[in-house]
Motif scaffolding. Structure first.
Motif, mmCIF file in Angstrom:
data_model
loop_
_atom_site.group_PDB
_atom_site.id
_atom_site.type_symbol
_atom_site.label_atom_id
_atom_site.label_comp_id
_atom_site.label_asym_id
_atom_site.label_seq_id
_atom_site.Cartn_x
_atom_site.Cartn_y
_atom_site.Cartn_z
ATOM 1 N N ASP A 30 0.837 -1.209 0.000
ATOM 2 C CA ASP A 30 0.000 0.000 0.000
ATOM 3 C C ASP A 30 0.866 1.251 0.000
ATOM 4 O O ASP A 30 0.579 2.231 -0.691
ATOM 5 N N LEU A 31 1.937 1.208 0.810
ATOM 6 C CA LEU A 31 2.822 2.372 0.895
ATOM 7 C C LEU A 31 3.486 2.630 -0.453
ATOM 8 O O LEU A 31 3.629 3.770 -0.893
ATOM 9 N N ARG A 32 3.879 1.543 -1.121
ATOM 10 C CA ARG A 32 4.557 1.716 -2.414
ATOM 11 C C ARG A 32 3.603 2.272 -3.447
ATOM 12 O O ARG A 32 3.984 3.087 -4.286
ATOM 13 N N ILE A 33 2.326 1.804 -3.391
ATOM 14 C CA ILE A 33 1.329 2.350 -4.319
ATOM 15 C C ILE A 33 1.188 3.842 -4.097
ATOM 16 O O ILE A 33 1.026 4.617 -5.038
ATOM 17 N N ALA A 34 1.278 4.277 -2.823
ATOM 18 C CA ALA A 34 1.117 5.696 -2.510
ATOM 19 C C ALA A 34 2.384 6.485 -2.819
ATOM 20 O O ALA A 34 2.466 7.670 -2.530
ATOM 21 N N GLY A 35 3.396 5.824 -3.371
ATOM 22 C CA GLY A 35 4.585 6.548 -3.820
ATOM 23 C C GLY A 35 5.683 6.649 -2.784
ATOM 24 O O GLY A 35 6.454 7.611 -2.789
ATOM 25 N N ALA A 36 5.766 5.659 -1.872
ATOM 26 C CA ALA A 36 6.855 5.663 -0.895
ATOM 27 C C ALA A 36 8.182 5.485 -1.620
ATOM 28 O O ALA A 36 8.315 4.618 -2.474
ATOM 29 N N GLU A 37 9.168 6.342 -1.282
ATOM 30 C CA GLU A 37 10.454 6.271 -1.986
ATOM 31 C C GLU A 37 11.452 5.391 -1.249
ATOM 32 O O GLU A 37 12.370 4.837 -1.855
ATOM 33 N N ALA A 38 11.313 5.315 0.061
ATOM 34 C CA ALA A 38 12.204 4.453 0.835
ATOM 35 C C ALA A 38 11.422 3.919 2.028
ATOM 36 O O ALA A 38 10.643 4.647 2.631
ATOM 37 N N TYR B 164 -0.158 8.509 4.611
ATOM 38 C CA TYR B 164 -1.061 8.359 5.754
ATOM 39 C C TYR B 164 -2.408 7.812 5.277
ATOM 40 O O TYR B 164 -2.966 6.890 5.877
ATOM 41 N N ALA B 165 -2.888 8.388 4.187
ATOM 42 C CA ALA B 165 -4.196 7.962 3.678
ATOM 43 C C ALA B 165 -4.153 6.519 3.198
ATOM 44 O O ALA B 165 -5.111 5.769 3.348
ATOM 45 N N SER B 166 -3.020 6.104 2.632
ATOM 46 C CA SER B 166 -2.950 4.773 2.020
ATOM 47 C C SER B 166 -3.080 3.653 3.040
ATOM 48 O O SER B 166 -3.393 2.527 2.686
ATOM 49 N N VAL B 167 -2.792 3.952 4.321
ATOM 50 C CA VAL B 167 -2.922 2.892 5.323
ATOM 51 C C VAL B 167 -4.018 3.182 6.338
ATOM 52 O O VAL B 167 -4.303 2.346 7.187
ATOM 53 N N ASN B 168 -4.633 4.371 6.258
ATOM 54 C CA ASN B 168 -5.658 4.709 7.247
ATOM 55 C C ASN B 168 -7.042 4.944 6.666
ATOM 56 O O ASN B 168 -8.017 4.960 7.413
ATOM 57 N N ALA B 169 -7.105 5.111 5.371
ATOM 58 C CA ALA B 169 -8.409 5.378 4.764
ATOM 59 C C ALA B 169 -9.319 4.168 4.953
ATOM 60 O O ALA B 169 -8.841 3.040 5.018
ATOM 61 N N PRO B 170 -10.632 4.390 5.058
ATOM 62 C CA PRO B 170 -11.553 3.265 5.237
ATOM 63 C C PRO B 170 -11.423 2.280 4.082
ATOM 64 O O PRO B 170 -11.344 2.676 2.924
ATOM 65 N N GLY C 241 -4.696 -1.474 6.333
ATOM 66 C CA GLY C 241 -4.403 -0.993 7.677
ATOM 67 C C GLY C 241 -5.672 -0.786 8.481
ATOM 68 O O GLY C 241 -5.726 -1.062 9.682
ATOM 69 N N ASP C 242 -6.708 -0.294 7.798
ATOM 70 C CA ASP C 242 -7.988 -0.050 8.462
ATOM 71 C C ASP C 242 -8.616 -1.373 8.898
ATOM 72 O O ASP C 242 -9.212 -1.456 9.977
ATOM 73 N N ILE C 243 -8.461 -2.398 8.052
ATOM 74 C CA ILE C 243 -9.054 -3.701 8.384
ATOM 75 C C ILE C 243 -8.340 -4.327 9.587
ATOM 76 O O ILE C 243 -8.958 -4.955 10.435
ATOM 77 N N LEU C 244 -7.020 -4.109 9.671
ATOM 78 C CA LEU C 244 -6.252 -4.661 10.791
ATOM 79 C C LEU C 244 -6.812 -4.178 12.124
ATOM 80 O O LEU C 244 -6.818 -4.905 13.114
ATOM 81 N N TYR D 48 -9.394 -6.168 13.858
ATOM 82 C CA TYR D 48 -8.913 -7.327 14.604
ATOM 83 C C TYR D 48 -8.193 -6.925 15.891
ATOM 84 O O TYR D 48 -7.492 -7.740 16.480
ATOM 85 N N ASP D 49 -8.312 -5.640 16.250
ATOM 86 C CA ASP D 49 -7.700 -5.141 17.488
ATOM 87 C C ASP D 49 -6.184 -5.235 17.459
ATOM 88 O O ASP D 49 -5.544 -5.340 18.496
ATOM 89 N N ILE D 50 -5.610 -5.239 16.272
ATOM 90 C CA ILE D 50 -4.153 -5.250 16.181
ATOM 91 C C ILE D 50 -3.667 -3.814 16.302
ATOM 92 O O ILE D 50 -4.254 -2.894 15.712
ATOM 93 N N GLY D 51 -2.624 -3.625 17.127
ATOM 94 C CA GLY D 51 -2.124 -2.271 17.345
ATOM 95 C C GLY D 51 -1.607 -1.681 16.051
ATOM 96 O O GLY D 51 -0.790 -2.292 15.357
ATOM 97 N N PHE D 52 -2.114 -0.498 15.697
ATOM 98 C CA PHE D 52 -1.727 0.115 14.428
ATOM 99 C C PHE D 52 -1.762 1.625 14.614
ATOM 100 O O PHE D 52 -2.818 2.226 14.648
ATOM 101 N N GLU D 53 -0.569 2.219 14.802
ATOM 102 C CA GLU D 53 -0.517 3.665 15.033
ATOM 103 C C GLU D 53 0.320 4.311 13.953
ATOM 104 O O GLU D 53 1.391 3.814 13.586
ATOM 105 N N THR D 54 -0.191 5.410 13.439
ATOM 106 C CA THR D 54 0.513 6.110 12.373
ATOM 107 C C THR D 54 0.825 7.535 12.834
ATOM 108 O O THR D 54 -0.062 8.217 13.337
ATOM 109 N N THR D 55 2.066 7.941 12.693
ATOM 110 C CA THR D 55 2.417 9.331 12.985
ATOM 111 C C THR D 55 3.111 9.925 11.776
ATOM 112 O O THR D 55 3.879 9.243 11.084
#
Lengths: 117, 241
Positions: free
Chosen positions: B140-148, B192-198, B202-205, B208-215
């Motif tokens: 997902d991050l790579r789709i959103a254009g993550a460079e590293a 941020y949107a690529s892993v937090n958008a509905p 990331g949103d599905i995780l 399942y109550d899996i810890g997922f925090e984005t800063t």
């Protein structure tokens, strides 16, 4: 025989006029027009036949001429919009009737000639 | 008399109309009798668009090659030092192969197993982070254009594996355990949107109550890849650049 020829002569005159006239239309309408032409031709053949059979009715002829043409063109247009080649319906119907009419005209003319002999 | 002649006159008149239409149709000199459908129009449009795209891409390549040619000509003339240019090349290649440490804006994702006592569903596996979860997030991050991207300080490059190894996950041959800290440099808003958008993985995780925090961070440090490239089977084809 003269009864058959005036339609052919008419078509020839029309063709000459058409070639002389500078009138053209959008190429995208050509399919609709060609289906309409087929319908008109069928109407003319039907008119000749009914004339030979002596039950020609102007109202039926004119309404058939324009109505069939409009319906055929509309079918082609609708088929285009729906993605189904509906103009086949017009081609088969009018094409088939064209030959049917022509067959009747032939019989009519030939038998009449025999009777006159 | 008039009534008797009527049919003939009318038939002749209408025949003339038919003749005019036939003549006009012939005059158009239609070569293709296939009907122009909306579908075929759209297909042709798409074809034209794709060809235009190709043309613009080729133009870009031409520009690049022209620049290269200019550079080579300068070298031949002796205006530019070849060592400087080669060093620039090395820098460029190292940057793109992940062998340089990088700094830039991006996001930090912290993932950890379900910390609650209660479990969702019957399977304990649903409460644990798996290699596939990390892989999906990285994709997902790579789709959103993550460079590293780095995971727990391990740079993720083209040949990096992310493998389940019992309670840990192996990346670049080194095991790391939860919590997983994924750093990604790129457009922070997009990442941020690529892993937090509905509807995203990331949103599905979170369901399942899996810890997922984005800063979101203004300045991130991502370490270089420290391993060695060792190609045993792949051989370069042609001269290359």
């Amino acid at each position: 025989m003269i009864k058959l020829f005036f339609a052919l002569i008419g078509i020839l005159i029309g063709a000459i006029i058409g070639f002389i006239l500078p009138f053209t239309y959008n190429t995208s309408y050509s399919l609709y027009i060609s289906v309409a032409i087929l319908a008109c031709l069928d109407s003319v053949f039907g008119g000749i036949r009914s004339n030979l059979e002596n039950n020609f009715n102007i109202n039926i002829f004119i309404s058939g001429f324009f109505g069939n043409a409009a319906l055929a063109a509309f079918l082609a247009y609708l088929g285009d919009r729906l993605g189904v080649p509906l103009y086949y319906a017009a081609i088969f119907t009018f094409g088939g009737r064209l030959f049917e009419n022509f067959a009747k005209i032939r019989r009519n003319l030939l038998f009449k000639r025999k009777e006159s002999k | 008399m008039v009534k008797k002649n009527n049919p003939k006159i009318i038939l002749t008149l209408f025949s003339i109309i038919v003749g005019i239409f036939i003549a006009t149709q012939i005059k158009m000199k239609l070569e293709i009798y296939a009907p122009v459908t909306v579908k075929s129009l759209q297909m042709t449009k798409a074809e034209i668009a794709s060809i235009n795209n190709k043309i613009s891409e080729l133009n870009k390549i031409i520009k690049l090659k022209e620049e290269e040619l200019e550079l080579l000509e300068n070298i031949a003339k002796g205006d530019d030092n070849i060592i400087d240019i080669l060093q620039q090349d090395i820098k460029y290649n190292k940057l793109h192969s992940g062998q340089t440490s990088l700094k830039g804006p991006g996001i930090i994702i912290t993932m950890y197993d379900n910390p609650e006592d209660r479990t969702i569903g019957f399977d304990l596996n649903d409460d644990v982070i798996h290699d596939i979860d990390i892989l999906n997030i990285i994709n997902d991050l790579r789709i959103a254009g993550a460079e590293a991207i780095s995971i727990n300080g391990e740079r993720v490059i083209a040949t990096s594996e992310i493998k389940c190894a019992g309670p840990t996950i192996r990346i670049n041959g080194r095991s790391s355990a939860t919590p997983f800290v994924i750093k990604a440099i790129g457009d922070p808003k997009l990442l941020y949107a690529s892993v937090n958008a509905p509807g995203t993985y990331g949103d599905i995780l979170k369901i399942y109550d899996i810890g997922f925090e984005t800063t979101v961070e203004d300045s991130l440090f991502i370490p270089a890849y420290t391993g060695v490239f060792n190609f045993k089977y792949a051989k370069p084809l042609g001269k290359g650049d």
